[in-house]
Write a protein that holds these residues in place. Structure first.
Motif, PDB file in Angstrom:
ATOM      1  N   GLY A  92       4.715   8.122   3.905  1.00 24.86           N
ATOM      2  CA  GLY A  92       4.878   6.773   3.376  1.00 24.86           C
ATOM      3  C   GLY A  92       6.245   6.198   3.697  1.00 24.86           C
ATOM      4  N   THR A 142       2.480   1.759  -3.356  1.00 24.85           N
ATOM      5  CA  THR A 142       1.537   2.187  -4.397  1.00 24.85           C
ATOM      6  C   THR A 142       1.241   3.672  -4.294  1.00 24.85           C
ATOM      7  OG1 THR A 142       0.535  -0.026  -4.395  1.00 24.85           O
ATOM      8  CG2 THR A 142      -0.743   1.762  -5.369  1.00 24.85           C
ATOM      9  N   VAL A 143       1.014   4.146  -3.045  1.00 26.18           N
ATOM     10  CA  VAL A 143       0.739   5.572  -2.853  1.00 26.18           C
ATOM     11  C   VAL A 143       1.938   6.411  -3.288  1.00 26.18           C
ATOM     12  CG1 VAL A 143       0.258   7.331  -1.120  1.00 26.18           C
ATOM     13  CG2 VAL A 143      -0.923   5.128  -1.013  1.00 26.18           C
ATOM     14  N   MET A 144       3.124   6.009  -2.909  1.00 29.56           N
ATOM     15  CA  MET A 144       4.325   6.758  -3.287  1.00 29.56           C
ATOM     16  C   MET A 144       4.550   6.721  -4.788  1.00 29.56           C
ATOM     17  SD  MET A 144       6.807   5.481  -0.182  1.00 29.56           S
ATOM     18  CE  MET A 144       8.230   6.342  -0.872  1.00 29.56           C
ATOM     19  N   ASN A 145       4.287   5.594  -5.403  1.00 31.53           N
ATOM     20  CA  ASN A 145       4.462   5.486  -6.854  1.00 31.53           C
ATOM     21  C   ASN A 145       3.482   6.385  -7.593  1.00 31.53           C
ATOM     22  OD1 ASN A 145       5.613   4.067  -9.246  1.00 31.53           O
ATOM     23  ND2 ASN A 145       3.483   3.360  -9.460  1.00 31.53           N
ATOM     24  N   ASN A 146       2.226   6.444  -7.133  1.00 32.18           N
ATOM     25  CA  ASN A 146       1.241   7.333  -7.768  1.00 32.18           C
ATOM     26  C   ASN A 146       1.603   8.800  -7.592  1.00 32.18           C
ATOM     27  OD1 ASN A 146      -0.214   5.082  -8.524  1.00 32.18           O
ATOM     28  ND2 ASN A 146      -1.571   5.152  -6.740  1.00 32.18           N
ATOM     29  N   THR A 147       2.103   9.151  -6.409  1.00 25.20           N
ATOM     30  CA  THR A 147       2.488  10.540  -6.156  1.00 25.20           C
ATOM     31  C   THR A 147       3.673  10.947  -7.034  1.00 25.20           C
ATOM     32  OG1 THR A 147       1.708  10.334  -3.874  1.00 25.20           O
ATOM     33  CG2 THR A 147       3.178  12.168  -4.373  1.00 25.20           C
ATOM     34  N   THR A 156       0.815  -1.225   0.000  1.00 28.78           N
ATOM     35  CA  THR A 156       0.000   0.000   0.000  1.00 28.78           C
ATOM     36  C   THR A 156       0.844   1.268   0.000  1.00 28.78           C
ATOM     37  OG1 THR A 156      -1.819  -1.163   1.077  1.00 28.78           O
ATOM     38  CG2 THR A 156      -1.793   1.239   1.242  1.00 28.78           C
ATOM     39  N   PRO A 157       1.803   1.449   0.933  1.00 24.13           N
ATOM     40  CA  PRO A 157       2.606   2.679   0.869  1.00 24.13           C
ATOM     41  C   PRO A 157       3.424   2.802  -0.413  1.00 24.13           C
ATOM     42  CG  PRO A 157       3.464   1.154   2.515  1.00 24.13           C
ATOM     43  CD  PRO A 157       2.141   0.639   2.110  1.00 24.13           C
ATOM     44  N   HIS A 201      -4.264   0.668  11.897  1.00 21.64           N
ATOM     45  CA  HIS A 201      -3.202   0.542  10.908  1.00 21.64           C
ATOM     46  C   HIS A 201      -2.159  -0.489  11.372  1.00 21.64           C
ATOM     47  CE1 HIS A 201      -0.406   1.635   7.763  1.00 21.64           C
ATOM     48  NE2 HIS A 201       0.541   1.793   8.679  1.00 21.64           N
ATOM     49  N   GLN A 236       2.839  13.541   2.146  1.00 26.14           N
ATOM     50  CA  GLN A 236       2.345  12.179   1.978  1.00 26.14           C
ATOM     51  C   GLN A 236       3.494  11.206   1.650  1.00 26.14           C
ATOM     52  OE1 GLN A 236      -0.467  11.646  -1.239  1.00 26.14           O
ATOM     53  NE2 GLN A 236      -1.628  10.150  -0.028  1.00 26.14           N
ATOM     54  N   GLU A 243       1.390  16.618  -0.859  1.00 26.14           N
ATOM     55  CA  GLU A 243       1.900  15.431  -1.540  1.00 26.14           C
ATOM     56  C   GLU A 243       3.295  15.062  -1.040  1.00 26.14           C
ATOM     57  OE1 GLU A 243      -0.386  15.733  -5.841  1.00 26.14           O
ATOM     58  OE2 GLU A 243       1.523  16.779  -5.547  1.00 26.14           O
TER      59      GLU A 243
END
Length: 410
Positions: A260, A235-240, A232-233, A375, A256, A253
Motif C-alpha cells: 500500500g 482504507t486497506v492500510m487503516n483496516n490492517t 483505497t490504499p 490498476h 500488504q 499483512e
C-alpha cells in the motif's frame, strides 16, 4: 466616469476639436481688431507728420487731409470723454462712447520758429471699423458656418474614436464571452492576425488564458485524483493497522502494508508529474532504455527467473515525448503486471507495427477479480494523453495485455 474607452476617446477628441476651434476663432478676432487699430494709428501718424511739416514751413496749423480727423487747439473744445482722457494725463487713447462714436485721440506738439504749440488730433473712426460692421452684417452666417464646422469635426471625432476603439471592444467582448469551463483548445481571438499592438495583445492574452485554464484543469484533476486514487490504499492500510492493536501483524499483512505504501508513493509521483505536465518539454529519446531501466529496478525487488521475461524489442526505439512521464508509464505497467500476474507466469514485452505490447498471464480462477494492468488505468491514460500517446487495455480470461502507441521520432 465613462462606460467605455470609446466614450472617453470621443470626449477627448471632441474637447480638443472645440478648443482648437475656439482658440483659432479668438485668435482671428484679435488679429482683425489689432489690424484695424494699427490702420487707424498709421493714418493719424501720417496726418501728424504732415501737420508738423506744414507748421514748420508756414507757422500756422494746417487742416487734416482726411475728413474723419479734426484738429483742436485746446482741450476745452474736445468732447467730454476726450477731455476726461486728457485730464487723466494720457497722450494717446482709444475712446468708446454710448452714442456709437469711436474716437482715436493723439496729442501733438507742433514745433516751429515761434515756439511749440500743442494741438489735439481726434479721429472719429466709426466708418472705418470694418470688423465690427462685418460681424453685424454677416455675423449670423459666420456663426452658422462655425457651428457647422464644429458639428462636422465632432462627427469626424466620433467616427475616428469608433474606428480606433472598435478592435479593442471586439477583443473585450470575445474575452467576456469565454466560458469558464473551456475545452482543452487554444484560445484564438479575431484580432490575433493584426500587425500592431492590438494583435500582439490578442495573441498574448489568448495564450495566457489558455495556459490559465490548463493550469486550473490540472489543479482540479489533481484534487480529484488524490481523493480517488489514494482512498483505497489508505482504507486497506487503516483496516490492517486497526487489527494490529489486538494482535501482531502477520507476514502477509505487513507485506500488504508495504504494498500500500509503494502504491501510494507511485500514485503521488504520477499525480505530481501530471500536475506539471503542462510545463514539461517534449524531446526525442530511446524508449528501450526506459524499459530496460524499469526492468532492472523491478528485478532487484522480486525473485526472478530468466524464463519469466520475453523481450522482443529493436536495438533502439526512438520516440517523441517526455522521458520522465514515459518512465513512470512503463514502471506502472510493468509493476502492476508483476504484482497481479499469475505466480511464475512469463511477462512478454514486444514492439511491432508501432505498438509496444506488454502481456502477462493471469489465474483463470481470479480473472474476474485480478486487476492486471487495470490498476490506476485513469492515471495511466492521462500520462499517455499528456504526451500525445495512445494507451489501450485488453483484458482476457487467461491473459491481460496493454498496448502503448508512442509518437515516433521524426
Amino acid at each position: 466616469m465613462f462606460k467605455s474607452i470609446r466614450h472617453g476617446l470621443f470626449a477627448a477628441l471632441a474637447g480638443f476639436t472645440v478648443l482648437i476651434c475656439v482658440a483659432y476663432t479668438g485668435l482671428a478676432l484679435v488679429i482683425s481688431y489689432v489690424t484695424e487699430d494699427m490702420l487707424v494709428d498709421r493714418l493719424l501718424e501720417r496726418e501728424a507728420a504732415a501737420m508738423g511739416a506744414h507748421f514748420r514751413l508756414h507757422g500756422a496749423i494746417g487742416q487734416p487731409g482726411i475728413d474723419l480727423i479734426r484738429v483742436y487747439s485746446g482741450s476745452e473744445a474736445l468732447p467730454p470723454l476726450a477731455r476726461e482722457t486728457i485730464a487723466a494725463g494720457k497722450q494717446r487713447a482709444e475712446i468708446f462712447t454710448d452714442t456709437g462714436h469711436h474716437y482715436h485721440l493723439r496729442t501733438l506738439d507742433l514745433r516751429g520758429a515761434g515756439g511749440v504749440r500743442r494741438v489735439y488730433l481726434l479721429a472719429d473712426v466709426g466708418p472705418l471699423l470694418v470688423v465690427s460692421k462685418l460681424f453685424q452684417d454677416i455675423g449670423g452666417m459666420l456663426v452658422s458656418v462655425a457651428l457647422g464646422l464644429i458639428a462636422l469635426a465632432l462627427l469626424l471625432a466620433w467616427l475616428l474614436s469608433r474606428r480606433l476603439v472598435s478592435p479593442l471592444q471586439v477583443l473585450a467582448n470575445e474575452v467576456r464571452s469565454l466560458a469558464p469551463d473551456m475545452p482543452d483548445t487554444p484560445v484564438v481571438f479575431s484580432a490575433r492576425g493584426r500587425r500592431d499592438e492590438i494583435g500582439y495583445l490578442a495573441d498574448k492574452l489568448g495564450t495566457t488564458i489558455a495556459d490559465l485554464h490548463a493550469a486550473l484543469r490540472r489543479e482540479h484533476a489533481f484534487a480529484r485524483d488524490v481523493s480517488h486514487e489514494l482512498r483505497t490504499p489508505l482504507t486497506v492500510m487503516n483496516n490492517t493497522l486497526a487489527q494490529a492493536s489486538s494482535r501482531p501483524l502477520e507476514r502477509h499483512e505487513a507485506a500488504q502494508l508495504q504494498t500500500g505504501l509503494d502504491e501510494m508513493r507511485n500514485t503521488i509521483e504520477v499525480l505530481f508529474a501530471l500536475a506539471r505536465a503542462g510545463h514539461i518539454a517534449s524531446e526525442v529519446f530511446d524508449l528501450r532504455g526506459c524499459i530496460e531501466e524499469s526492468l532492472l529496478r523491478l528485478l532487484d525487488d522480486v525473485a526472478w527467473r530468466d524464463d519469466r521475461l520475453v523481450l522482443d524489442l529493436p536495438d533502439r526505439l526512438e520516440v517523441a515525448g517526455n522521458r520522465h512521464l514515459a518512465t513512470l508509464l512503463v514502471n506502472n505497467c510493468l509493476g502492476n503486471a508483476l504484482f497481479h500476474g499469475m505466480p511464475g507466469a512469463p511477462l512478454r514485452v514486444s514492439f511491432a507495427d508501432g505498438v509496444l505490447s506488454m502481456a502477462n498471464a493471469v489465474d483463470p480462477g481470479r480473472a474476474g477479480t485480478t486487476q492486471g494492468f487495470l490498476h490506476g488505468q485513469n492515471l495511466l491514460q492521462r500520462i499517455a494523453g499528456a504526451m500525445g500517446w495512445e494507451l489501450g487495455f485488453h483484458p482476457g480470461a487467461t491473459a491481460y495485455r496493454v498496448d502503448i502507441v508512442p509518437l515516433r521520432a521524426p
